[in-house]
Design a protein around this motif. Structure first.
Motif, PDB file in Angstrom:
ATOM      1  N   GLN A  58     -27.061  24.653  19.248  1.00 42.50           N
ATOM      2  CA  GLN A  58     -26.424  25.567  20.188  1.00 42.50           C
ATOM      3  C   GLN A  58     -25.018  25.058  20.512  1.00 42.50           C
ATOM      4  N   PRO A  59     -24.004  25.862  20.269  1.00 50.26           N
ATOM      5  CA  PRO A  59     -22.636  25.401  20.540  1.00 50.26           C
ATOM      6  C   PRO A  59     -22.401  25.188  22.024  1.00 50.26           C
ATOM      7  N   GLY A  63     -14.493  26.463  28.771  1.00 48.99           N
ATOM      8  CA  GLY A  63     -13.583  27.545  29.106  1.00 48.99           C
ATOM      9  C   GLY A  63     -13.713  28.656  28.083  1.00 48.99           C
ATOM     10  N   PRO A  64     -12.584  29.072  27.486  1.00 46.60           N
ATOM     11  CA  PRO A  64     -12.632  30.191  26.519  1.00 46.60           C
ATOM     12  C   PRO A  64     -13.029  29.751  25.112  1.00 46.60           C
ATOM     13  N   PHE A  65     -13.389  28.455  24.909  1.00 46.92           N
ATOM     14  CA  PHE A  65     -13.661  27.944  23.577  1.00 46.92           C
ATOM     15  C   PHE A  65     -15.141  27.619  23.389  1.00 46.92           C
ATOM     16  N   ILE A  66     -15.608  27.828  22.177  1.00 46.44           N
ATOM     17  CA  ILE A  66     -16.937  27.423  21.742  1.00 46.44           C
ATOM     18  C   ILE A  66     -16.769  26.172  20.882  1.00 46.44           C
ATOM     19  N   LEU A  67     -17.466  25.087  21.262  1.00 47.17           N
ATOM     20  CA  LEU A  67     -17.313  23.808  20.583  1.00 47.17           C
ATOM     21  C   LEU A  67     -18.542  23.508  19.729  1.00 47.17           C
ATOM     22  N   GLN A  68     -18.307  22.989  18.534  1.00 47.13           N
ATOM     23  CA  GLN A  68     -19.380  22.583  17.635  1.00 47.13           C
ATOM     24  C   GLN A  68     -19.092  21.163  17.144  1.00 47.13           C
ATOM     25  N   PRO A  69     -19.581  20.141  17.861  1.00 44.05           N
ATOM     26  CA  PRO A  69     -19.358  18.757  17.446  1.00 44.05           C
ATOM     27  C   PRO A  69     -20.516  18.245  16.577  1.00 44.05           C
ATOM     28  N   THR A  96     -18.690   9.908   9.919  1.00 42.71           N
ATOM     29  CA  THR A  96     -17.964  11.171   9.801  1.00 42.71           C
ATOM     30  C   THR A  96     -18.095  11.973  11.082  1.00 42.71           C
ATOM     31  N   PRO A  97     -17.122  11.887  11.991  1.00 43.94           N
ATOM     32  CA  PRO A  97     -17.120  12.770  13.166  1.00 43.94           C
ATOM     33  C   PRO A  97     -16.446  14.089  12.831  1.00 43.94           C
ATOM     34  N   LEU A 109      -9.214  35.880  15.706  1.00 43.79           N
ATOM     35  CA  LEU A 109      -9.787  34.576  15.388  1.00 43.79           C
ATOM     36  C   LEU A 109      -8.781  33.492  15.706  1.00 43.79           C
ATOM     37  N   PHE A 110      -9.267  32.439  16.361  1.00 44.70           N
ATOM     38  CA  PHE A 110      -8.485  31.205  16.492  1.00 44.70           C
ATOM     39  C   PHE A 110      -9.471  30.053  16.453  1.00 44.70           C
ATOM     40  N   GLU A 111      -9.303  29.169  15.473  1.00 43.74           N
ATOM     41  CA  GLU A 111     -10.250  28.078  15.260  1.00 43.74           C
ATOM     42  C   GLU A 111      -9.514  26.829  14.810  1.00 43.74           C
ATOM     43  N   VAL A 112      -9.904  25.698  15.369  1.00 43.41           N
ATOM     44  CA  VAL A 112      -9.344  24.404  14.976  1.00 43.41           C
ATOM     45  C   VAL A 112     -10.500  23.482  14.622  1.00 43.41           C
ATOM     46  N   THR A 113     -10.416  22.820  13.476  1.00 44.12           N
ATOM     47  CA  THR A 113     -11.440  21.878  13.048  1.00 44.12           C
ATOM     48  C   THR A 113     -10.785  20.535  12.761  1.00 44.12           C
ATOM     49  N   ALA A 114     -11.353  19.479  13.344  1.00 43.12           N
ATOM     50  CA  ALA A 114     -10.880  18.111  13.119  1.00 43.12           C
ATOM     51  C   ALA A 114     -12.022  17.308  12.501  1.00 43.12           C
TER      52      ALA A 114
END
Length: 429
Positions: A58-59, A63-69, A96-97, A109-114
């Motif tokens: 479950q993400p 705030g306005p963002f959905i996080l998937q760590p 690997t984080p 769509l706006f998405e950032v992946t690190a």
């Protein structure tokens, strides 16, 4: 003709924000050591990518963002750490984080992946390394068929030993940074679809430490790629489109050695088909013609067949078979070789025997042509992996693989065979 290519490439940068939503080409960090089986397939109900609500993390919300760590920790073994004829083995630990943040919006769509990749060997400390990649995707939808987009990425990578570089005195792997950006649009006009694009990418190589002291300046490999493309598609049915695409790229050699400027102009024209080709087959296949002309007559121009393919076959709900093929030019670490022509072919099978168990098996073949040196390096490989998910937050996985390199010609690349295996855990809060 070369001047025409370069002019088109320069004009492409000045074009409006109109280009195709093509993913940025970037090296998959830690791919060979990954214990996560999560391919990006056309169907979310297919083996390998099937969504099972009981085992899907479950993400988190911020705030306005959905996080998937997620965090993967893997202990492994490599039989040939230096990819050389003199095999030297070692144990290795990889961490690997990964974090994906996506704006929670019904449209757009706006998405950032690190992603990071930390590698630590038990004995070969010189092979320890850190890699990372930060990538963003954004899309603004005007209608269901038309949108603007912008992508960007920045990464630090290492180059596997004895792959594109032949330096027996290297005391460490070659490392480099990539910076890339694209802007563009998809324009729907009934059955007709236009996808224009512009892109800019730079690559910078770090100084290489040598055995016994001293260093080697690799800045002669630094490059800038400036390109524009246009794809025109026509929908022949609700699920299938035919298309034609053209791409022109100006390659600038940013820090050439005297008399060895690697500047080039690359033009490709392909045609193909994409979509759900049958009820159990989907994807894209394209073939065409490619021409690369170098600024210096010293380097060999190229003209001939080019292709790309990604076909996904779904014979049952428990099995997916994927065929991928691609032709690309690689950045060469040999002073006398301007570009390595690489042809890659991969067949992968995904099997889901249980709802929380995934298995994959992959066979690959890569041919790297060091053209000016009249040398070919073929690299067959086999890899199997499995993943077992206990619950939405914890899974364990294992992999084993064999890679071989055979060399014909005069270039001092190493012939080698390596075996690697690993077992680890992935945590998804």
């Amino acid at each position: 003709m070369r001047a025409v290519y370069k002019a088109i490439g320069q004009i492409a940068v000045a074009l409006p924000v109109l280009c195709a939503p093509t993913a940025l080409m970037a090296q998959e960090i830690g791919g060979a050591n990954s214990i996560v089986i999560n391919p990006q397939l056309d169907r979310s109900d297919a083996a390998g990518a099937r969504n099972e609500p009981e085992f899907e993390p479950q993400p988190l919300r911020a705030g306005p963002f959905i996080l998937q760590p997620s965090l993967s920790v893997v202990g492994g073994y490599n039989s040939n750490v230096l990819n050389s004829a003199n095999e030297l083995s070692d144990a290795v630990l990889t961490i690997t984080p990964r974090l994906t943040a996506r704006a929670d919006t019904p449209l757009h769509l706006f998405e950032v992946t690190a992603t990071g990749f930390i590698r630590r060997f038990a004995s070969f400390e010189t092979e320890n390394s850190e890699e990372f990649n930060v990538a963003s995707r954004s899309r603004y939808d005007f209608t269901e068929e038309s949108s603007l987009f912008a992508n960007a990425s920045y990464s630090q990578n290492i180059e596997p030993r004895s792959s594109f570089t032949a330096n027996p005195n290297a005391a460490e792997p070659v490392s480099y940074t990539n910076t890339a950006g694209q802007v563009g649009a998809t324009i729907g006009l009934g059955s007709l679809e236009l996808r224009p694009s512009v892109s800019l990418a730079t690559r910078d190589y770090s100084t290489l430490d040598l055995i016994g002291g001293g260093s080697a300046d690799l800045s002669f490999r630094d490059s800038r790629r400036l390109g524009g493309s246009l794809s025109v598609g026509y929908r022949v049915s609700p699920m299938v489109s035919v298309f034609a695409a053209g791409n022109v790229t100006d390659v600038e050699s940013r820090n050439p050695l005297p008399g060895l400027d690697r500047g080039a102009q690359d033009l490709s024209l392909v045609g193909g088909v994409r979509g759900e080709l049958t009820p159990v087959l989907s994807g894209e296949v394209a073939v065409g013609y490619r021409k690369r002309e170098y600024d210096l007559a010293l380097f060999r121009d190229f003209g001939g067949l080019t292709y790309r393919a990604d076909l996904q076959y779904f014979p049952t709900q428990l099995l997916t078979i994927r065929l991928q093929a691609q032709q690309v030019f690689q950045n060469s670490g040999n002073v006398q070789v301007a570009g390595i022509l690489s042809n890659r072919f991969t067949v992968t099978a995904y099997y889901d025997p249980l709802r929380n168990v995934r298995v994959s098996a992959q066979a690959g073949y890569e041919i790297n042509d060091f053209r000016e040196a009249d040398t070919d390096a073929s690299r067959p490989s086999v890899r199997i992996a499995g993943e077992y998910r206990f619950n939405p937050n914890v899974s364990v996985g294992a992999y084993a693989g064999v890679l071989r390199q055979d060399v014909s010609g005069v270039l001092a690349l190493q012939e080698f065979t390596s075996f690697s295996a690993g077992f680890g855990v992935t945590l998804t809060p």
